[in-house]
Design a protein around this motif. Structure first.
Motif, PDB file in Angstrom:
ATOM      1  N   THR A  23      13.849  -5.528   1.843  1.00  0.00           N
ATOM      2  CA  THR A  23      12.565  -4.866   1.635  1.00  0.00           C
ATOM      3  C   THR A  23      11.819  -5.493   0.465  1.00  0.00           C
ATOM      4  O   THR A  23      10.619  -5.764   0.540  1.00  0.00           O
ATOM      5  N   VAL A  24      12.527  -5.731  -0.645  1.00  0.00           N
ATOM      6  CA  VAL A  24      11.907  -6.360  -1.802  1.00  0.00           C
ATOM      7  C   VAL A  24      11.475  -7.778  -1.457  1.00  0.00           C
ATOM      8  O   VAL A  24      10.394  -8.236  -1.852  1.00  0.00           O
ATOM      9  N   GLN A  25      12.307  -8.489  -0.706  1.00  0.00           N
ATOM     10  CA  GLN A  25      12.018  -9.868  -0.316  1.00  0.00           C
ATOM     11  C   GLN A  25      10.745  -9.963   0.515  1.00  0.00           C
ATOM     12  O   GLN A  25       9.876 -10.805   0.264  1.00  0.00           O
ATOM     13  N   THR A  69       8.286  -7.776   0.724  1.00  0.00           N
ATOM     14  CA  THR A  69       7.098  -7.304   0.010  1.00  0.00           C
ATOM     15  C   THR A  69       6.797  -8.137  -1.238  1.00  0.00           C
ATOM     16  O   THR A  69       5.848  -7.836  -1.958  1.00  0.00           O
ATOM     17  N   ASP A  70       7.574  -9.177  -1.484  1.00  0.00           N
ATOM     18  CA  ASP A  70       7.365 -10.056  -2.637  1.00  0.00           C
ATOM     19  C   ASP A  70       6.253 -11.048  -2.318  1.00  0.00           C
ATOM     20  O   ASP A  70       6.475 -12.246  -2.135  1.00  0.00           O
ATOM     21  N   TYR A  98      17.722 -14.141  -3.812  1.00  0.00           N
ATOM     22  CA  TYR A  98      18.059 -13.023  -2.926  1.00  0.00           C
ATOM     23  C   TYR A  98      19.430 -13.227  -2.286  1.00  0.00           C
ATOM     24  O   TYR A  98      20.225 -12.285  -2.194  1.00  0.00           O
ATOM     25  N   LEU A 149      14.913  -4.599 -10.492  1.00  0.00           N
ATOM     26  CA  LEU A 149      13.779  -4.183  -9.665  1.00  0.00           C
ATOM     27  C   LEU A 149      14.237  -3.423  -8.424  1.00  0.00           C
ATOM     28  O   LEU A 149      13.646  -2.409  -8.040  1.00  0.00           O
ATOM     29  N   ALA A 150      15.308  -3.909  -7.796  1.00  0.00           N
ATOM     30  CA  ALA A 150      15.729  -3.363  -6.503  1.00  0.00           C
ATOM     31  C   ALA A 150      16.702  -2.197  -6.627  1.00  0.00           C
ATOM     32  O   ALA A 150      16.915  -1.472  -5.646  1.00  0.00           O
ATOM     33  N   SER A 170       7.654   2.420   0.512  1.00  0.00           N
ATOM     34  CA  SER A 170       8.114   1.091   0.111  1.00  0.00           C
ATOM     35  C   SER A 170       6.936   0.136  -0.032  1.00  0.00           C
ATOM     36  O   SER A 170       6.916  -0.711  -0.930  1.00  0.00           O
ATOM     37  N   HIS A 228       5.564   0.346  -3.195  1.00  0.00           N
ATOM     38  CA  HIS A 228       6.579   0.072  -4.223  1.00  0.00           C
ATOM     39  C   HIS A 228       6.959   1.340  -4.979  1.00  0.00           C
ATOM     40  O   HIS A 228       7.304   1.299  -6.158  1.00  0.00           O
ATOM     41  N   PHE A 282       9.679   2.980  -5.167  1.00  0.00           N
ATOM     42  CA  PHE A 282      11.116   3.015  -4.923  1.00  0.00           C
ATOM     43  C   PHE A 282      11.774   4.188  -5.643  1.00  0.00           C
ATOM     44  O   PHE A 282      12.724   4.786  -5.164  1.00  0.00           O
TER      45      PHE A 282
END
Length: 454
Positions: A97-99, A101-102, A112, A253-254, A390, A393, A395
């Motif tokens: 998800t972070v990847q 939305t990066d 990652y 962050l994650a 998400s 962001h 989270f």
């Protein structure tokens, strides 16, 4: 697991990101939007094909264990999934998800991947420790399920790379290969050995082939930078360029979303733990087999949500809050409407369907199927709302919702399951999903209005 679409026509003609997560320029002419619709439709088609085949394959594994084994075998397999899932989800840190939305590529693909591999190794060790307390009959099954899902977790980062480059076909083919190989290996080994442990070893083989082998080979051109997204960018938000510093920044962050995902999984599996403890492994096998309708629905919702995530992120980044709100509302209403039809069908046809697929022992619990289809319908709406959070962001919001939902589930499970058996377990899941969805909807409403959750 929701429909994707082209960039909104109200977007300004500046550099932005398309629905696939790739950089591009918003077209001001209808021809560009028309091509965008066709491209997105193709991506959704591939995504749905992959998830449908993968979900069907997982269901076939359950059917094979039920038909050629017994409810206790299904129960051991279900226990392995219930033990492994929360641990693996926490360790995975929801990095995909972070990847995806990066949008500024603050971290590289290798960041990652390294963090995910470290997480999966640690998770496997934890699962092995937990399995030691399960007992000799099911310990090996729990460990093997954990290994298979850890391999899937590593492959998930490659799927995120494919998604950022709009390679939905590669994602689909990986899932199809994994699913087909798993079914063939599990069925063959079960028929030859009659052992559920050997059968689950087939799942490990399928994951190694589809999630690792195929993805590593297919991703080579993308990892060499032959694509529009600079995944090898080594910048970190705090300016540190060392590998350890980048991994620490990414993990920080994650972490909230990873813990939230793990808590959510633990919460949804809590009724299974209590069913196995109070009612036995065979009862857990029956509940898990019938409950596959929820797992299948969640798999589909999650896949489509991943397709929707870049679209929602772009709408929010462009300041199109009204468009994002309308999109979320439409998807929630559509999901609930379709779910209502499915619940009605389950109420009328549940008993003969269970008898046909699993056998008479399972058909006696048709009421459980009806309740769990209600869960599947509600889960679709929850996935839509969670995806929107998400995209914003938020989270930490999801972590708060997960803790509150866990408390609700603990109370419901300990009150309902000992008294009402499998029906009580099904009602517990209904209350869990309904409570989770309500809380997340309130959080999303506040977030879209620009107010923090306090």
């Amino acid at each position: 697991m929701i429909l994707d679409g082209p960039a909104a026509s109200t977007a300004t003609p500046t550099s932005t990101a398309t629905a696939t997560g790739r950089p591009g320029t918003v077209a001001g002419r209808s021809g560009g939007l028309h091509r965008s619709r066709h491209a997105v439709a193709g991506q959704i088609s591939w995504s749905l094909l992959g998830i449908l085949v993968a979900s069907l394959a997982q269901w076939v594994v359950i059917v094979v264990l039920a038909r050629y084994g017994n409810p206790a075998m299904v129960g051991q397999y279900a226990l392995g999934l219930a033990v492994a899932a929360p641990v693996l989800l926490v360790a995975s840190l929801a990095l995909r998800t972070v990847q995806v939305t990066d949008a500024r590529s603050r971290f590289g693909f290798d960041d990652y991947l390294r963090l995910r591999v470290l997480g999966m190794v640690a998770a496997t060790v934890v699962i092995a420790v937990i399995a030691a307390f399960v007992g000799s009959g099911g310990a090996l099954v729990v460990v093997l399920v954990g290994v298979a899902k850890a391999l899937d977790g590593v492959g998930d980062i490659y799927l995120g790379l494919f998604q950022r480059h709009g390679r939905m076909r590669s994602i689909s083919l990986s899932m199809i290969l994994n699913g087909v190989a798993t079914v063939l290996a599990v069925t063959t080994l079960l028929l030859i050995t009659g052992s559920v442990a050997w059968a689950v070893l087939g799942s490990v083989a399928g994951s190694a082939l589809g999630a690792i082998g195929y993805c590593v080979i297919t991703a080579r051109p993308l990892r060499r930078g032959a694509g529009p997204v600079p995944d090898d960018d080594t910048r970190a938000p705090d300016g540190r360029r060392g590998a350890v510093g980048r991994l620490a920044s990414l993990a920080a962050l994650a972490l909230p979303l990873g813990i939230a995902s793990g808590l959510a999984s633990f919460t949804i599996n809590l009724p299974r733990y209590l069913v196995g403890h109070e009612l036995g492994t065979a009862a857990l096998g029956i509940f898990a087999a019938i409950g596959y309708v929820v797992l299948a629905a969640n798999a589909i919702f999650a896949a489509v949500a991943q397709t929707m995530l870049p679209r929602m992120s772009n709408l929010y980044a462009d300041g199109q809050v009204t468009a994002l709100t309308r999109l979320v509302n439409r998807l929630v209403l559509a999901t609930l409407g379709i779910g209502a039809l499915v619940v009605g069908a389950a109420a009328m046809l549940g008993r003969p369907a269970l008898d046909l697929v699993y056998g008479a022992e399972y058909a006696r619990h048709a009421s459980v199927l009806t309740l769990l289809t209600v869960v599947a319908a509600l889960s679709g709406a929850v996935f839509v709302v969670g995806t929107a959070l998400s995209a914003l962001h938020r989270f930490g919001n999801q972590f708060t919702a997960s803790v509150a939902t866990l408390l609700l589930t603990v109370v419901a499970a300990y009150v309902l399951i000992p008294r009402y058996g499998l029906d009580g377990a099904a009602w517990t899941v209904v209350l869990t999903v309904a409570g989770d969805g309500t809380l997340k909807a309130l959080m999303l409403r506040r977030a879209l209005k620009g107010r923090p959750w306090t």
